[in-house]
Design a protein around this motif. Sequence first.
Motif, PDB file in Angstrom:
ATOM      1  N   SER A  11       0.860  -1.191   0.000  1.00  0.00           N
ATOM      2  CA  SER A  11       0.000   0.000   0.000  1.00  0.00           C
ATOM      3  C   SER A  11       0.890   1.233   0.000  1.00  0.00           C
ATOM      4  N   PRO A  12       0.509   2.272  -0.760  1.00  0.00           N
ATOM      5  CA  PRO A  12       1.342   3.492  -0.799  1.00  0.00           C
ATOM      6  C   PRO A  12       1.127   4.356   0.444  1.00  0.00           C
ATOM      7  N   LEU A  13       2.186   5.044   0.833  1.00  0.00           N
ATOM      8  CA  LEU A  13       2.076   6.058   1.874  1.00  0.00           C
ATOM      9  C   LEU A  13       1.713   7.376   1.202  1.00  0.00           C
ATOM     10  N   ASN A  14       0.679   8.026   1.727  1.00  0.00           N
ATOM     11  CA  ASN A  14       0.173   9.236   1.088  1.00  0.00           C
ATOM     12  C   ASN A  14       0.809  10.512   1.618  1.00  0.00           C
ATOM     13  N   TYR A  15       1.715  10.379   2.580  1.00  0.00           N
ATOM     14  CA  TYR A  15       2.331  11.562   3.180  1.00  0.00           C
ATOM     15  C   TYR A  15       3.846  11.393   3.233  1.00  0.00           C
ATOM     16  N   ALA A  16       4.546  12.522   3.101  1.00  0.00           N
ATOM     17  CA  ALA A  16       6.003  12.504   3.231  1.00  0.00           C
ATOM     18  C   ALA A  16       6.372  12.195   4.681  1.00  0.00           C
ATOM     19  N   GLN A  61      23.728  19.502  11.062  1.00  0.00           N
ATOM     20  CA  GLN A  61      22.577  19.780  10.217  1.00  0.00           C
ATOM     21  C   GLN A  61      22.417  18.709   9.145  1.00  0.00           C
ATOM     22  N   LEU A  62      21.164  18.573   8.675  1.00  0.00           N
ATOM     23  CA  LEU A  62      20.848  17.652   7.586  1.00  0.00           C
ATOM     24  C   LEU A  62      21.078  18.343   6.247  1.00  0.00           C
ATOM     25  N   ALA A  63      21.709  17.635   5.328  1.00  0.00           N
ATOM     26  CA  ALA A  63      21.937  18.190   3.991  1.00  0.00           C
ATOM     27  C   ALA A  63      20.798  17.783   3.071  1.00  0.00           C
ATOM     28  N   GLU A  64      20.321  18.711   2.285  1.00  0.00           N
ATOM     29  CA  GLU A  64      19.292  18.379   1.297  1.00  0.00           C
ATOM     30  C   GLU A  64      19.922  17.523   0.193  1.00  0.00           C
ATOM     31  N   SER A  65      19.107  16.661  -0.396  1.00  0.00           N
ATOM     32  CA  SER A  65      19.569  15.786  -1.477  1.00  0.00           C
ATOM     33  C   SER A  65      18.366  15.388  -2.306  1.00  0.00           C
ATOM     34  N   THR A  66      18.584  14.448  -3.219  1.00  0.00           N
ATOM     35  CA  THR A  66      17.463  13.979  -4.040  1.00  0.00           C
ATOM     36  C   THR A  66      16.436  13.233  -3.189  1.00  0.00           C
ATOM     37  N   LEU A  67      16.861  12.777  -2.002  1.00  0.00           N
ATOM     38  CA  LEU A  67      15.940  12.064  -1.124  1.00  0.00           C
ATOM     39  C   LEU A  67      15.298  12.966  -0.091  1.00  0.00           C
ATOM     40  N   HIS A  73      10.344  24.427   5.803  1.00  0.00           N
ATOM     41  CA  HIS A  73      10.396  25.282   7.003  1.00  0.00           C
ATOM     42  C   HIS A  73      11.394  24.729   8.021  1.00  0.00           C
ATOM     43  N   GLY A  74      12.524  24.282   7.518  1.00  0.00           N
ATOM     44  CA  GLY A  74      13.596  23.804   8.384  1.00  0.00           C
ATOM     45  C   GLY A  74      13.490  22.350   8.793  1.00  0.00           C
ATOM     46  N   GLN A  75      12.379  21.700   8.477  1.00  0.00           N
ATOM     47  CA  GLN A  75      12.188  20.291   8.845  1.00  0.00           C
ATOM     48  C   GLN A  75      12.582  19.391   7.667  1.00  0.00           C
ATOM     49  N   GLY A  76      13.529  18.475   7.949  1.00  0.00           N
ATOM     50  CA  GLY A  76      13.895  17.527   6.918  1.00  0.00           C
ATOM     51  C   GLY A  76      12.771  16.538   6.658  1.00  0.00           C
ATOM     52  N   VAL A  77      12.483  16.296   5.366  1.00  0.00           N
ATOM     53  CA  VAL A  77      11.378  15.410   4.981  1.00  0.00           C
ATOM     54  C   VAL A  77      11.847  14.491   3.865  1.00  0.00           C
ATOM     55  N   LEU A  78      11.609  13.204   4.034  1.00  0.00           N
ATOM     56  CA  LEU A  78      11.925  12.228   2.995  1.00  0.00           C
ATOM     57  C   LEU A  78      10.781  12.228   1.997  1.00  0.00           C
ATOM     58  N   GLN A  79      11.084  12.568   0.756  1.00  0.00           N
ATOM     59  CA  GLN A  79      10.000  12.836  -0.186  1.00  0.00           C
ATOM     60  C   GLN A  79       9.861  11.804  -1.299  1.00  0.00           C
ATOM     61  N   ILE A  80      10.631  10.757  -1.277  1.00  0.00           N
ATOM     62  CA  ILE A  80      10.465   9.752  -2.334  1.00  0.00           C
ATOM     63  C   ILE A  80       9.207   8.924  -2.064  1.00  0.00           C
ATOM     64  N   PRO A  81       8.549   8.440  -3.129  1.00  0.00           N
ATOM     65  CA  PRO A  81       7.352   7.607  -2.931  1.00  0.00           C
ATOM     66  C   PRO A  81       7.720   6.318  -2.195  1.00  0.00           C
ATOM     67  N   LEU A  82       6.927   5.965  -1.213  1.00  0.00           N
ATOM     68  CA  LEU A  82       7.220   4.780  -0.408  1.00  0.00           C
ATOM     69  C   LEU A  82       5.974   3.914  -0.248  1.00  0.00           C
ATOM     70  N   LEU A  83       6.230   2.627   0.028  1.00  0.00           N
ATOM     71  CA  LEU A  83       5.162   1.663   0.236  1.00  0.00           C
ATOM     72  C   LEU A  83       5.345   0.983   1.588  1.00  0.00           C
ATOM     73  N   VAL A  84       4.263   0.421   2.083  1.00  0.00           N
ATOM     74  CA  VAL A  84       4.322  -0.495   3.234  1.00  0.00           C
ATOM     75  C   VAL A  84       3.650  -1.798   2.810  1.00  0.00           C
ATOM     76  N   ASN A  85       3.938  -2.863   3.532  1.00  0.00           N
ATOM     77  CA  ASN A  85       3.406  -4.170   3.140  1.00  0.00           C
ATOM     78  C   ASN A  85       2.761  -4.857   4.342  1.00  0.00           C
ATOM     79  N   GLY A  86       1.582  -5.458   4.089  1.00  0.00           N
ATOM     80  CA  GLY A  86       0.938  -6.280   5.104  1.00  0.00           C
ATOM     81  C   GLY A  86       0.447  -5.525   6.314  1.00  0.00           C
ATOM     82  N   LEU A  87      -0.095  -4.322   6.105  1.00  0.00           N
ATOM     83  CA  LEU A  87      -0.674  -3.549   7.195  1.00  0.00           C
ATOM     84  C   LEU A  87      -2.155  -3.339   6.915  1.00  0.00           C
ATOM     85  N   GLY A  88      -2.981  -3.483   7.948  1.00  0.00           N
ATOM     86  CA  GLY A  88      -4.422  -3.289   7.773  1.00  0.00           C
ATOM     87  C   GLY A  88      -4.744  -1.856   7.408  1.00  0.00           C
TER      88      GLY A  88
END
Length: 420
Positions: free
Chosen positions: A252-257, A278-284, A289-304
């Motif tokens: 199932s896809p995660l709908n939020y970063a 500090q965290l360096a920005e990258s392709t990932l 607003h100063g908060q590091g966020v992982l923005q690549i599309p991600l999935l989870v498996n086997g969760l209700g």
Amino acid sequence: MNAVISKIFSNWLRKLVALVLAIIIWFIVNQTLISTRTINNVPIRIINLPPEKILEGIQTNGHLIKQLNLTVTGNKTIIDELSSYDLEVVLDATDKPDEFMGTISKKNLSSLNPEIDLSKVIKRVQYPSFIVRMTNLVTEQIPIIITKPIGEAPRGYQFLNIWPYRLLLTVQGPEDTLKRLKEKELRLTLNLNEVKKSQLDALDHVEQEVISFFVPDYWTQIKVPSLSDVPISIDDPNAKLLRIDFIRSSFSPLNYAIPVSLFFPIETLNKLNPDTVQLAESTLLKKIHGQGVLQIPLLVNGLGPRFLNLIEKMIQIEIIVIPHAKQERLSWNVQLVNPRQLENQYVQAFNGELVDPDILLLAPILREEYLRNRFRSYVNRLLLFKTDETKLNLSISLKKNVITIEEMDSSVSLTTPSNL
């Protein structure tokens, strides 16, 4: 030829009498021949135990686990053929103290073979000395821990949880034996290989979040060699509720970063802290607003779906920041923010609208315990996957107080824990 026949039949009456006498003499001699041999592993049975007493190591057939090597003397013909399956030692506990010496004569030998009369066959018995110890007969409830099953779930399904994970077994037995069992606890391990895909398919309904396989009665038996030589059925009423929970194997896809946070161990705060690292920005990773966020599309498996809808806004990645000299790559893990509150919300959601009919079978207190246990099982299996359904592996490094996050090939083995 006629002369030979005539010679054979001459004086036939004398010859017949001689033959009969020879047979009689052979029979008498054979019956009077005495032999001595040792018969190993002869079972012992104690009769007339006081109602409040029992023996350590007594089996369901009344025999003790302890066996004797008996040296018996008697009729050679029978003695040479005797085995431990043909006889047993029977001792009478009437009016005996809690400890008494086992005394054996031929009167204490009982034949297990109806064709053998031991009283006429055996003349003398020799045996090693031994003590019979009686102890108090008590009733106890022994805890049984249901461990993680072995084996593999059927294709298309994943093992989620087992519940209840603790049962009680009510048994009677020797006081000391039951005390040891109670302190140690017993373990029952089920085998997922015994669950068929067709069985789960028959239970799988679209509206159900979890497929619960209720184990058959013969699975709820446990071996306790110190009490019985056959498995004992678990008499706990909750054994009827024992189930293995499965979840459909689907992504199932995660709908939020996912936010990324840093954890600084207290012992290195002087050098490594939010002011210096500090965290360096990258392709990932992007900063919002100063908060590091992982923005690549991600999935989870086997969760209700209910679990996922509840927690997907509350997932974060935490990086443990330690000096580079101690660890080449930084450890990271996936965790929930305020998991206790999320757990309460999950339980309340099901209490408000019960979709899984199996949960209706449970009393309210058991229902809550079951749902909390299910929630925690989901949390334990929370992993992140990429869109190609391979596990997300991150290589996180600290150089000159800058943390860089890069994606690592899934085939590369990490030396630090990740995606836990």
